[in-house]
Motif scaffolding. Structure first.
Motif, mmCIF file in Angstrom:
data_model
loop_
_atom_site.group_PDB
_atom_site.id
_atom_site.type_symbol
_atom_site.label_atom_id
_atom_site.label_comp_id
_atom_site.label_asym_id
_atom_site.label_seq_id
_atom_site.Cartn_x
_atom_site.Cartn_y
_atom_site.Cartn_z
ATOM 1 N N LYS A 51 23.234 40.114 33.482
ATOM 2 C CA LYS A 51 24.120 39.442 32.496
ATOM 3 C C LYS A 51 23.327 38.992 31.488
ATOM 4 O O LYS A 51 22.288 38.106 31.559
ATOM 5 N N PRO A 52 23.836 39.043 30.123
ATOM 6 C CA PRO A 52 23.332 38.505 28.990
ATOM 7 C C PRO A 52 23.261 36.696 29.094
ATOM 8 O O PRO A 52 24.472 36.324 29.278
ATOM 9 N N LYS A 53 22.131 36.296 28.609
ATOM 10 C CA LYS A 53 22.289 34.797 28.784
ATOM 11 C C LYS A 53 23.365 34.068 27.724
ATOM 12 O O LYS A 53 23.935 32.971 27.838
ATOM 13 N N ASN A 54 23.495 34.745 26.748
ATOM 14 C CA ASN A 54 24.426 34.255 25.472
ATOM 15 C C ASN A 54 25.769 34.679 25.741
ATOM 16 O O ASN A 54 26.661 34.398 25.019
ATOM 17 N N ASN A 55 26.077 35.354 26.911
ATOM 18 C CA ASN A 55 27.626 35.548 27.258
ATOM 19 C C ASN A 55 28.105 34.263 28.199
ATOM 20 O O ASN A 55 27.957 34.132 29.191
ATOM 21 N N SER A 56 29.079 33.694 27.413
ATOM 22 C CA SER A 56 29.486 32.642 28.143
ATOM 23 C C SER A 56 30.811 32.992 28.996
ATOM 24 O O SER A 56 31.203 31.910 30.023
ATOM 25 N N LYS A 57 31.288 34.109 29.209
ATOM 26 C CA LYS A 57 32.410 34.484 29.861
ATOM 27 C C LYS A 57 32.044 34.538 31.407
ATOM 28 O O LYS A 57 30.803 35.215 31.680
ATOM 29 N N LYS A 58 32.521 33.980 32.145
ATOM 30 C CA LYS A 58 32.504 34.054 33.744
ATOM 31 C C LYS A 58 32.546 35.647 34.251
ATOM 32 O O LYS A 58 33.440 36.419 33.758
ATOM 33 N N ILE A 59 31.841 36.055 35.221
ATOM 34 C CA ILE A 59 31.765 37.227 35.540
ATOM 35 C C ILE A 59 33.278 37.367 36.663
ATOM 36 O O ILE A 59 33.282 36.392 37.476
ATOM 37 N N ALA A 60 34.070 38.448 36.798
ATOM 38 C CA ALA A 60 35.067 38.404 37.651
ATOM 39 C C ALA A 60 35.159 39.766 38.232
ATOM 40 O O ALA A 60 34.770 40.829 37.803
ATOM 41 N N VAL A 61 35.803 39.620 39.315
ATOM 42 C CA VAL A 61 36.325 41.113 40.018
ATOM 43 C C VAL A 61 37.806 41.244 40.288
ATOM 44 O O VAL A 61 38.420 40.054 40.416
ATOM 45 N N VAL A 62 38.314 42.333 39.778
ATOM 46 C CA VAL A 62 39.801 42.482 40.025
ATOM 47 C C VAL A 62 40.053 43.650 41.189
ATOM 48 O O VAL A 62 39.579 44.634 40.941
ATOM 49 N N LEU A 63 40.946 43.025 42.059
ATOM 50 C CA LEU A 63 41.295 43.948 43.097
ATOM 51 C C LEU A 63 42.899 43.949 43.336
ATOM 52 O O LEU A 63 43.511 43.048 43.094
ATOM 53 N N ASP A 64 43.173 45.239 43.645
ATOM 54 C CA ASP A 64 44.691 45.274 44.241
ATOM 55 C C ASP A 64 44.709 44.907 45.537
ATOM 56 O O ASP A 64 43.626 44.608 46.291
ATOM 57 N N LEU A 65 45.830 44.792 45.925
ATOM 58 C CA LEU A 65 46.207 44.044 47.561
ATOM 59 C C LEU A 65 46.364 45.215 48.695
ATOM 60 O O LEU A 65 45.505 45.350 49.601
ATOM 61 N N ASP A 66 47.450 45.772 48.224
ATOM 62 C CA ASP A 66 47.962 46.918 49.396
ATOM 63 C C ASP A 66 47.191 47.973 49.401
ATOM 64 O O ASP A 66 46.960 48.665 48.546
ATOM 65 N N GLU A 67 46.640 48.201 50.745
ATOM 66 C CA GLU A 67 45.875 49.601 51.068
ATOM 67 C C GLU A 67 44.415 49.315 50.042
ATOM 68 O O GLU A 67 43.609 50.414 49.877
ATOM 69 N N THR A 68 43.976 48.060 49.727
ATOM 70 C CA THR A 68 42.602 47.978 49.023
ATOM 71 C C THR A 68 42.001 46.713 49.722
ATOM 72 O O THR A 68 41.011 46.608 50.390
ATOM 73 N N VAL A 69 42.926 45.599 50.107
ATOM 74 C CA VAL A 69 42.293 44.569 50.831
ATOM 75 C C VAL A 69 43.308 44.152 52.019
ATOM 76 O O VAL A 69 42.720 44.103 53.253
ATOM 77 N N LEU A 70 44.535 44.516 51.880
ATOM 78 C CA LEU A 70 45.470 44.375 52.843
ATOM 79 C C LEU A 70 45.900 45.706 53.684
ATOM 80 O O LEU A 70 46.253 46.674 52.791
#
Length: 280
Positions: A73-92
């Protein structure tokens, strides 16, 4: 005379049975049980070690990629890292609902689906909680983007996620489909929520069981979906993590040309016509 009567009786009985058999066959052909056809798909999902291995594999890859992304991760990148997940048949795991459909012969319905969702009893799929807890421990923001209905199903969905120990399970991070987006012909309704997250975060990874859990795969024909996958093959396992789901999905909608008013008989005919058998 008795012998003749006996012969005639046997002949009549045989013709009657043949007629019954043909009628039954015609009835079956005209009224195919599409739910029954899903038996093996649901059994594979619920009982096979291969299905569980693929979920573990996907989430293990997710951990490794997340470590690499955090490290670079670049030090000058102020955006937080995120992950995006579907729910059905991915988590649930909603396979009990699919199994209910097979056993009862009843097709998916909005009311029966909401009834299942509101029970908040779906279990976590293999590897999901380990990955989510790991991402949470690394300070990564987690967003669950699903086309479950916000108005009717958000409380139960959050309750279910909390019950299985999923971190960041709150209205800020559980982004369901809004009332104004329900029933839209444009299937890109998830894009709005992905863009919402991308405005404030650097999205490191996307997880889903359906190609439409990722941008750029909406409303494509069967051939176009496969072409798009081949074109973007380097993204899979790097940015996009796909999980197996033979029970339902946009892959089936693509077979039908996204037509919503087809009868079961028409769908059955399209399914058979879409097979690619060998010629002996």
């Amino acid at each position: 005379m008795k012998k003749l009567i006996s012969i005639l009786s046997i002949t009549a009985m045989s013709l009657s049975l043949m007629s019954f058999s043909v009628s039954a066959q015609q009835s079956t052909n005209s009224n195919p049980n599409l739910q029954e056809q899903n038996t093996m798909s649901v059994l594979w999902f619920q009982t096979s070690g291969e299905a569980k291995a693929l979920f573990h594999q996907g989430y293990n890859i997710g951990k490794m990629r997340l470590d690499e992304i955090i490290k670079k991760k670049p030090k000058n990148n102020s955006k937080k890292i995120a992950v995006v997940l579907d729910l059905d048949e991915t988590v649930l795991d909603n396979s009990p609902y699919q199994a209910w459909s097979v056993v009862t012969g009843k097709a998916y319905g909005s009311s029966s689906w909401t009834e299942w969702v509101n029970k908040a009893e779906a279990k976590a799929l293999p590897g999901a909680i380990d990955f989510l807890s790991y991402a949470n421990s690394k300070g990564v923001d987690i967003y669950y983007i699903s086309n479950r209905k916000e108005k009717e199903e958000e409380p139960a969905t959050i309750k279910n996620l909390q019950r299985i120990g999923a971190p960041q399970a709150d209205p800020e991070h559980v982004l369901l489909i809004k009332e104004e987006d329900k029933g839209k012909k444009d299937e890109k309704v998830k894009d709005k929520r992905r863009q919402q997250v991308a405005r404030t975060h650097r999205i490191a990874l996307f997880f889903g069981d359906n190609l439409t859990d990722f941008s750029g795969f909406d409303n494509l024909s069967v051939a176009e979906r496969n072409q798009a996958v081949n074109k973007r093959k380097d993204e899979f396992g790097k940015k996009l993590i796909v999980f197996p789901n033979p029970m339902y999905g946009n892959w089936e909608d693509a077979l039908y040309g996204y037509k919503k008013n087809l009868t079961d008989a028409q769908k059955a005919k399209i399914r058979k016509r879409s097979l690619q058998p060998f010629s002996p």
